[in-house]
Scaffold this motif. Structure first.
Motif, PDB file in Angstrom:
ATOM      1  N   LEU A  64      38.461  51.999  66.593  1.00 26.69           N
ATOM      2  CA  LEU A  64      38.211  51.633  65.089  1.00 26.69           C
ATOM      3  C   LEU A  64      36.625  51.924  64.650  1.00 26.69           C
ATOM      4  O   LEU A  64      36.382  52.405  63.909  1.00 26.69           O
ATOM      5  N   ALA A  65      35.952  51.652  65.665  1.00 29.30           N
ATOM      6  CA  ALA A  65      34.468  51.781  65.479  1.00 29.30           C
ATOM      7  C   ALA A  65      34.084  53.249  65.535  1.00 29.30           C
ATOM      8  O   ALA A  65      33.298  53.545  64.777  1.00 29.30           O
TER       9      ALA A  65
ATOM     10  N   TYR B  22      34.219  54.929  73.803  1.00 29.05           N
ATOM     11  CA  TYR B  22      35.618  55.502  73.558  1.00 29.05           C
ATOM     12  C   TYR B  22      35.959  56.780  73.722  1.00 29.05           C
ATOM     13  O   TYR B  22      35.464  57.465  73.495  1.00 29.05           O
TER      14      TYR B  22
ATOM     15  N   ALA C  73      39.452  48.255  69.327  1.00 32.96           N
ATOM     16  CA  ALA C  73      38.137  48.096  68.375  1.00 32.96           C
ATOM     17  C   ALA C  73      37.173  49.332  68.683  1.00 32.96           C
ATOM     18  O   ALA C  73      36.629  49.609  67.675  1.00 32.96           O
TER      19      ALA C  73
ATOM     20  N   LEU D  12      42.738  45.066  72.983  1.00 35.29           N
ATOM     21  CA  LEU D  12      41.928  44.759  72.088  1.00 35.29           C
ATOM     22  C   LEU D  12      40.493  45.534  71.785  1.00 35.29           C
ATOM     23  O   LEU D  12      40.044  46.066  70.932  1.00 35.29           O
ATOM     24  N   LEU D  13      40.165  45.448  73.067  1.00 29.87           N
ATOM     25  CA  LEU D  13      38.696  46.123  73.361  1.00 29.87           C
ATOM     26  C   LEU D  13      38.725  47.567  72.931  1.00 29.87           C
ATOM     27  O   LEU D  13      37.943  48.181  72.243  1.00 29.87           O
TER      28      LEU D  13
END
Length: 355
Positions: free
Chosen positions: A334-335, A281, A331, A327-328
């Motif tokens: 957030l991770a 990310y 996610a 969404l990917l």
């Protein structure tokens, strides 16, 4: 610890993070047009919260770390990210207009317009008159095209507000057509600089950043802004003067944006598969999500304006790809937020011997 992480995040905040609002807002617009409507409303709320939080964080950064902002403004590879602020306000404003809130659109456009004016003259002046090196070519990257995105998003708001302010339709239509024209020329100039950099400066996995996807996103928003102009009454002088040119140019830019997609995928594979650059990310990933969503919405709008029936099913497929990408990336983000806290807990456990 949480306060320290928040302070670090604010200190390191860059305006290009507003690409999150841009991506979320345009997908909200796409789902408003094609469904599901509940998802459109959820994304609108998320984008609105994101805009408020990012603006608050930026204000705090300006107050506490002004030297950081000055450094960003003097860095060729970072300064164009400031255009993401005005673009996010405009794109979110356009979505609020669709929801029946033209006053919110007007407010956001009035915030974005003076910022765009300041940046559109301040950034080139900074590069020309206050640069630290003889050449800025090494700093050219995909984020420079946020200048185009910010310009065309302001054109979109000008077209959108005509129905809310009919007494100013002539002025707004002229502004929409003029801004669209400026954005068109800027795209041609900036893409030339990007291609020159690719051919003269060695490309590495580190420099091949995700924001090069704005090459396609900038064509998409140019098509969307042009489609909005085509939807305006032809009785408006500015529209009648430019409508034929806009229609043909939009088809050219839609075709060129489509052409970019396979090349950008190949470049991504080269970076992450062939050169094994870790895929993790980073906020710049939102500059990948935004162009996909923009391409879908632009395809739908231009298909209706030009009566090209094959574009609607294509836009539906692209929109679902954009939702999956959103969404990917969300996610993964957030991770990343959770992971530092988990790491700190494990370190504390090891130090105290608690199991």
């Amino acid at each position: 610890m949480k306060g320290g992480r928040a302070a670090t995040a604010i200190r390191d905040l860059h305006p290009s993070y507003f690409a999150f609002v841009m991506a979320t807002g345009i997908i909200s617009t796409g789902t408003f047009l094609l469904g599901p409507s509940w998802l459109s409303r959820v994304l609108l709320v998320i984008a609105s919260i994101g805009l408020v939080v990012l603006i608050a964080a930026l204000v705090i950064q300006l107050a506490r770390y002004p030297s950081r902002t000055v450094a960003d403004f003097q860095a060729p590879e970072r300064v164009f990210g400031f255009f993401a602020i005005s673009a996010s306000c405009d794109l979110l404003g356009a979505r609020f207009a669709s929801a029946g809130h033209p006053m919110v659109t007007t407010t956001l456009a009035c915030l974005a317009a003076p910022l765009w004016v300041a940046l559109t003259y301040g950034v080139p002046a900074s590069l020309l008159l206050a640069r630290r090196h003889d050449s800025v070519l090494g700093g050219v990257d995909g984020s420079w095209l946020l200048w185009v995105v910010g310009t065309q998003s302001l054109s979109i708001d000008a077209s959108t507000l005509i129905s809310a302010w009919p007494s100013q339709s002539g002025l707004l239509a002229t502004a929409a057509a003029a801004l669209w024209s400026v954005g068109l020329v800027l795209y041609l100039l900036l893409v030339s600089l990007i291609l020159l950099r690719w051919l003269t400066v060695a490309m590495t996995p580190a420099t091949l950043s995700p924001d090069y996807w704005i090459l396609m996103g900038a064509t998409g928003i140019t098509v969307l802004a042009g489609s909005d102009i085509l939807a305006l009454p032809r009785t408006l002088p500015a529209v009648s003067a430019i409508a034929g040119f806009v229609k043909g140019t939009c088809f050219v830019f839609w075709s060129f944006g489509t052409w970019w997609i396979p090349l950008l995928i190949v470049l991504g594979l080269w970076r992450h598969v062939w050169r094994q650059w870790p895929l993790r990310y980073e906020p710049a990933l939102w500059t990948v999500v935004f162009p996909i969503g923009m391409y879908g919405v632009a395809t739908l709008s231009f298909g209706k304006a030009a009566r090209l029936s094959f574009m609607e099913p294509l836009s539906r497929g692209v929109l679902w790809v954009a939702i999956a990408a959103w969404l990917l990336v969300a996610a993964a983000g957030l991770a990343r937020l959770v992971r530092p806290g988990q790491t700190a807990v494990r370190r504390a456990t090891n130090l105290t011997g608690v199991t």
